[in-house]
Design a protein around this motif. Structure first.
Motif, mmCIF file in Angstrom:
data_model
loop_
_atom_site.group_PDB
_atom_site.id
_atom_site.type_symbol
_atom_site.label_atom_id
_atom_site.label_comp_id
_atom_site.label_asym_id
_atom_site.label_seq_id
_atom_site.Cartn_x
_atom_site.Cartn_y
_atom_site.Cartn_z
ATOM 1 N N TYR A 48 39.351 37.445 41.979
ATOM 2 C CA TYR A 48 38.335 37.480 40.941
ATOM 3 C C TYR A 48 36.977 37.259 41.585
ATOM 4 O O TYR A 48 36.843 36.597 42.609
ATOM 5 N N ARG A 49 35.969 37.764 40.916
ATOM 6 C CA ARG A 49 34.583 37.491 41.278
ATOM 7 C C ARG A 49 33.992 36.612 40.180
ATOM 8 O O ARG A 49 34.214 36.845 38.983
ATOM 9 N N GLN A 50 33.242 35.586 40.572
ATOM 10 C CA GLN A 50 32.604 34.719 39.584
ATOM 11 C C GLN A 50 31.121 34.581 39.908
ATOM 12 O O GLN A 50 30.757 34.116 40.997
ATOM 13 N N ASP A 51 30.288 34.980 38.967
ATOM 14 C CA ASP A 51 28.850 34.782 39.083
ATOM 15 C C ASP A 51 28.486 33.430 38.480
ATOM 16 O O ASP A 51 29.209 32.931 37.597
ATOM 17 N N PRO A 52 27.373 32.832 38.906
ATOM 18 C CA PRO A 52 27.007 31.489 38.412
ATOM 19 C C PRO A 52 26.953 31.434 36.889
ATOM 20 O O PRO A 52 26.344 32.294 36.248
ATOM 21 N N GLY A 53 27.611 30.437 36.308
ATOM 22 C CA GLY A 53 27.581 30.247 34.867
ATOM 23 C C GLY A 53 28.388 31.245 34.076
ATOM 24 O O GLY A 53 28.287 31.312 32.848
ATOM 25 N N LYS A 54 29.218 32.026 34.756
ATOM 26 C CA LYS A 54 30.020 33.058 34.086
ATOM 27 C C LYS A 54 31.503 32.834 34.319
ATOM 28 O O LYS A 54 31.901 32.064 35.199
ATOM 29 N N GLY A 55 32.322 33.539 33.539
ATOM 30 C CA GLY A 55 33.756 33.479 33.743
ATOM 31 C C GLY A 55 34.193 34.402 34.872
ATOM 32 O O GLY A 55 33.479 35.333 35.241
ATOM 33 N N PRO A 56 35.367 34.145 35.441
ATOM 34 C CA PRO A 56 35.884 35.022 36.495
ATOM 35 C C PRO A 56 36.068 36.450 35.993
ATOM 36 O O PRO A 56 36.522 36.672 34.869
ATOM 37 N N GLU A 57 35.728 37.392 36.869
ATOM 38 C CA GLU A 57 35.850 38.809 36.556
ATOM 39 C C GLU A 57 36.911 39.410 37.466
ATOM 40 O O GLU A 57 36.823 39.313 38.692
ATOM 41 N N PHE A 58 37.904 40.059 36.876
ATOM 42 C CA PHE A 58 39.042 40.578 37.635
ATOM 43 C C PHE A 58 38.628 41.649 38.637
ATOM 44 O O PHE A 58 37.831 42.544 38.336
ATOM 45 N N LEU A 59 39.185 41.542 39.856
ATOM 46 C CA LEU A 59 38.982 42.559 40.882
ATOM 47 C C LEU A 59 40.290 43.285 41.208
ATOM 48 O O LEU A 59 40.378 44.496 41.075
ATOM 49 N N PHE A 60 41.293 42.534 41.701
ATOM 50 C CA PHE A 60 42.526 43.146 42.183
ATOM 51 C C PHE A 60 43.735 42.276 41.864
ATOM 52 O O PHE A 60 43.620 41.067 41.776
ATOM 53 N N THR A 61 44.908 42.937 41.774
ATOM 54 C CA THR A 61 46.194 42.258 41.824
ATOM 55 C C THR A 61 47.020 42.875 42.940
ATOM 56 O O THR A 61 47.097 44.100 43.061
ATOM 57 N N LEU A 62 47.642 42.023 43.756
ATOM 58 C CA LEU A 62 48.538 42.465 44.824
ATOM 59 C C LEU A 62 49.899 41.831 44.584
ATOM 60 O O LEU A 62 49.987 40.658 44.216
ATOM 61 N N TYR A 63 50.970 42.611 44.786
ATOM 62 C CA TYR A 63 52.297 42.119 44.417
ATOM 63 C C TYR A 63 53.225 41.883 45.596
ATOM 64 O O TYR A 63 54.113 41.025 45.522
ATOM 65 N N SER A 64 53.053 42.662 46.664
ATOM 66 C CA SER A 64 54.016 42.523 47.757
ATOM 67 C C SER A 64 53.315 42.688 49.098
ATOM 68 O O SER A 64 52.273 43.355 49.201
ATOM 69 N N ALA A 65 53.903 42.076 50.118
ATOM 70 C CA ALA A 65 53.342 42.125 51.462
ATOM 71 C C ALA A 65 53.168 43.575 51.911
ATOM 72 O O ALA A 65 54.047 44.409 51.699
ATOM 73 N N GLY A 66 52.012 43.849 52.486
ATOM 74 C CA GLY A 66 51.705 45.191 52.947
ATOM 75 C C GLY A 66 50.868 45.994 51.963
ATOM 76 O O GLY A 66 50.323 47.039 52.304
#
Lengths: 116, 110
Positions: free
Chosen positions: B36-54
């Motif tokens: 997630y990315r979080q800017d000051p005073g804001k909620g986390p913003e989704f970037l990526f999900t990774l599920y398995s090695a590689g």
């Protein structure tokens, strides 16, 4: 793009007072969450809510805390008797599935709670 | 004990200077690792999900990778608007919540 809306953005309360933080999750989401972030610390899980009941809660979520979905759109967090250490940013989040798949959660912008 | 550790705590880069952020995790069972990315005073913003090695995911100047013990967020030719705190979180087997690291505060200087 759908948003999770939280009100108020900032609340100041006296120690011992009750506060209610309000959230409007994304309309077709079924799973709702509260997290908190004490200044300078990590985001911590408080509680998850599904089908009008708590599905999971952390050690932080003690008897002083309660959650409610009073109608079809709002989701609230109540702190019965606030302590100084409850001062934090409180984030509401929602998701369409318990399997936190492609998008994880959508977080709101938070309510900054200051207990004085 | 389950842990998520992010390093460095803070990173200052010149615009265009590529680098990587690290997230090391120790969990009993991993269902997914989130950035997630979080800017000051804001909620986390989704970037990526990774599920398995590689597995690898990319979005603009960001690329996330996953091994069995850690994940990296690579930032290529960053711009000042990439300045934010980047949070790593894990979704563990049997849980319906995310366990966050403390984040890396990235500052990109023009």
């Amino acid at each position: 793009e759908p948003e999770v809306t939280q009100t108020p953005s900032h609340q100041v309360t006296q120690m011992g007072q009750e506060v209610i933080l309000r959230c409007v999750p994304i309309s077709n989401h079924l799973y709702f969450y509260w997290y908190r972030q004490i200044l300078g610390q990590k985001v911590e899980f408080l509680v998850s809510f599904y089908n009008n009941e708590i599905s999971e809660k952390s050690e932080i979520f003690d008897d002083q805390f309660s959650v409610e979905r009073p109608d079809g759109s709002n989701f609230t967090l109540k702190i019965r008797s606030t302590k100084l250490e409850d001062s934090a940013m409180y984030f509401c989040a929602s998701s369409s599935s318990s399997y936190l798949g492609r998008g994880g959660y959508t977080f709101g912008s938070g309510t900054r709670l200051t207990v004085v | 004990e389950d842990q998520v550790t992010q390093s460095p705590e803070a990173l200052r880069l010149q615009e265009g200077e590529s680098s990587s952020l690290n997230c090391s995790y120790t969990v009993s069972g991993l269902r997914g690792l989130f950035w997630y990315r979080q800017d000051p005073g804001k909620g986390p913003e989704f970037l990526f999900t990774l599920y398995s090695a590689g597995e690898e995911k990319e979005k603009e100047r960001l690329k996330a990778t996953l091994t069995k013990k850690e994940s990296f967020l690579h930032i290529t030719a960053p711009k000042p608007e990439d300045s934010a705190t980047y949070l790593c979180a894990v979704h563990q087997t049997g849980a319906n919540n995310l366990f966050f690291g403390t984040g890396t505060r990235l500052t990109v200087i023009p």
